[in-house]
Design a protein around this motif. Structure first.
Motif, short mmCIF file in Angstrom:
data_model
loop_
_atom_site.label_atom_id
_atom_site.label_comp_id
_atom_site.label_asym_id
_atom_site.label_seq_id
_atom_site.Cartn_x
_atom_site.Cartn_y
_atom_site.Cartn_z
N VAL A 151 0.84 -1.29 -0.08
CA VAL A 151 0.08 -0.09 0.00
C VAL A 151 0.81 1.38 -0.02
O VAL A 151 0.62 2.15 -0.82
CB VAL A 151 -1.00 0.22 1.26
N ASN A 152 1.87 1.28 0.78
CA ASN A 152 2.68 2.45 0.95
C ASN A 152 3.83 2.70 -0.32
O ASN A 152 4.04 3.74 -0.81
CB ASN A 152 3.63 2.23 2.27
N ALA A 153 3.98 1.60 -1.08
CA ALA A 153 4.85 1.74 -1.99
C ALA A 153 4.00 2.14 -3.27
O ALA A 153 4.38 2.97 -4.05
CB ALA A 153 5.33 0.22 -2.66
N MET A 154 2.70 1.93 -3.20
CA MET A 154 1.81 2.40 -4.38
C MET A 154 1.63 4.03 -3.81
O MET A 154 1.78 4.88 -4.91
CB MET A 154 0.58 1.91 -4.14
N LEU A 155 1.46 4.30 -2.61
CA LEU A 155 1.15 5.70 -2.57
C LEU A 155 2.74 6.47 -2.73
O LEU A 155 2.54 7.60 -3.30
CB LEU A 155 1.15 5.93 -0.95
N ASP A 156 3.69 5.87 -2.52
CA ASP A 156 5.14 6.44 -2.91
C ASP A 156 5.34 6.70 -4.42
O ASP A 156 5.71 7.83 -5.01
CB ASP A 156 6.25 5.72 -2.49
N SER A 157 4.41 5.73 -5.30
CA SER A 157 4.58 5.78 -6.67
C SER A 157 3.69 6.99 -7.38
O SER A 157 4.16 7.65 -8.34
CB SER A 157 4.14 4.71 -7.24
N LEU A 158 2.83 7.57 -6.46
CA LEU A 158 2.11 8.63 -6.77
C LEU A 158 2.19 9.85 -6.22
O LEU A 158 1.73 10.92 -6.17
CB LEU A 158 0.46 8.04 -6.09
N GLY A 159 3.58 9.87 -5.46
CA GLY A 159 4.21 11.03 -4.87
C GLY A 159 3.52 11.34 -3.51
O GLY A 159 3.46 12.51 -3.27
N LEU A 160 2.75 10.53 -2.76
CA LEU A 160 1.99 10.80 -1.69
C LEU A 160 2.90 10.29 -0.50
O LEU A 160 2.45 9.46 0.09
CB LEU A 160 0.72 9.97 -1.76
N THR A 161 3.77 11.09 -0.14
CA THR A 161 4.77 10.72 0.92
C THR A 161 4.33 10.92 2.06
O THR A 161 4.84 10.34 3.25
CB THR A 161 6.05 11.57 0.64
N HIS A 162 3.14 11.74 2.45
CA HIS A 162 2.74 12.06 3.74
C HIS A 162 1.43 11.12 4.07
O HIS A 162 0.97 11.25 5.11
CB HIS A 162 2.27 13.17 3.89
N THR A 163 1.10 10.40 3.27
CA THR A 163 -0.07 9.51 3.57
C THR A 163 0.43 8.01 3.50
O THR A 163 1.16 7.62 2.70
CB THR A 163 -0.99 9.35 2.11
N ARG A 164 -0.02 7.47 4.91
CA ARG A 164 0.91 6.12 5.34
C ARG A 164 -0.35 5.34 6.04
O ARG A 164 -1.10 6.00 6.75
CB ARG A 164 2.14 6.44 6.33
#
Length: 305
Positions: A151-164
């Protein structure tokens, strides 16, 4: 030459019409901003807001980069990754899961009523439970299936670094240690924008994702909106926290709205603040969806005057 001049004339007319509507629409945005800021000032707590017009990309932000605890709103990220992995062939939404007593946690309206070791449901069924009644056990099963790190790797790929996604639902020990599930209004807006625009999922998966997320349920964004309006959102509730993020599918003028609150003295006030911001936002987009560039709103049954 004549064709060139005609093209220039057409461009000039379009630009003039755009300027005609743009100025008045800017005034509407300014008035919406003033109303939201008034709601913010009256709230005994902290509120963050992010709104995006999915038609033209216009935005409104208030404390949009502040990090808020998400409570159940984080479940949107779990479902997004579930659909992504289904698209990648790592799992199928039709894969079956047998309910286990070890998976059951409090606030699981449906799962706690099923028969452990006997009842079998699909992963898509679990996703529907997550949206319909925010079933925590169903969410935890999906977390185990997709993996927090994915889940967090997907968020990183979208540039969502503060969503965890940092913990499972009802993990009070993790919460005491500060491992809270978090995001910002801007980043949750960006997540919904990415899914809506097909940047994460293909057309088929995107459509089914929003079909599940728009499952009818009690939440703050649609609370005072027309009952037949499609809203794909996920609310979240914790002590002193109330959130709701999603897309309101106004015909011809869909928009993302994310409202997050914290440090609430009274949680009901937070709920009302979210609903008030949502209602004011819908009133503007509803008018924009039905208006000409001159500001005339055309509704069914209107006369010809």
């Amino acid at each position: 030459m004549k064709q060139f001049l005609c093209s220039l004339l057409l461009i000039s007319v379009c630009l003039a019409q755009s300027a005609t509507s743009g100025g008045k629409q800017k005034v509407l945005w300014q008035k919406l901003e003033a109303r939201i800021e008034q709601v913010d000032q009256q709230l005994d707590g902290v509120m963050g807001v992010a709104i995006e017009d999915l038609t033209n990309g216009d935005h409104y932000f208030l404390h949009d980069d502040e990090v808020f605890a998400q409570a159940s709103s984080i479940k949107i990220t779990i479902l997004a990754n579930l659909y992504l992995q289904a698209q990648q062939g790592k799992l199928k939404l039709s894969d079956l899961y047998t309910v286990q007593s070890s998976d059951l946690v409090p606030d699981s309206t449906i799962m706690n009523g099923l028969t452990p070791g006997v009842t079998r449901v699909t992963l898509r069924d679990l996703a529907t439970m997550v949206m319909a009644v925010s079933d925590n056990s169903a969410a935890n099963v999906l977390i185990d299936r997709v993996g927090i790190q994915n889940v967090n790797a997907m968020l990183d790929s979208l540039g969502l670094t503060h969503t965890r996604l940092r913990r499972k639902m009802m993990d009070l020990e993790a919460a005491k240690q500060g491992r809270e599930n978090i995001s910002t209004p801007r980043e949750m807006m960006m997540l919904f924008d990415s899914i809506y625009r097909g940047k994460l999922l293909n057309k088929e998966m995107t459509e089914d994702f929003f079909r599940v997320v728009s499952t009818n349920h009690a939440s703050f964004i649609p609370r005072d909106l027309p009952a037949d309006l499609k809203v794909a959102d996920k609310e979240g509730e914790l002590e002193a926290i109330r959130n709701d993020s999603g897309i309101v599918f106004v015909e011809g003028r869909p928009y993302v709205i994310c409202v997050m609150t914290g440090y609430l003295r009274n949680e009901r006030d937070g709920e009302n603040a979210i609903s008030e911001v949502s209602l004011e936002t819908w009133r503007m987009f509803d008018r924009l969806s039905r208006a000409t560039e001159y500001g005339r709103v055309v509704s069914p049954g209107n006369g010809t005057r």
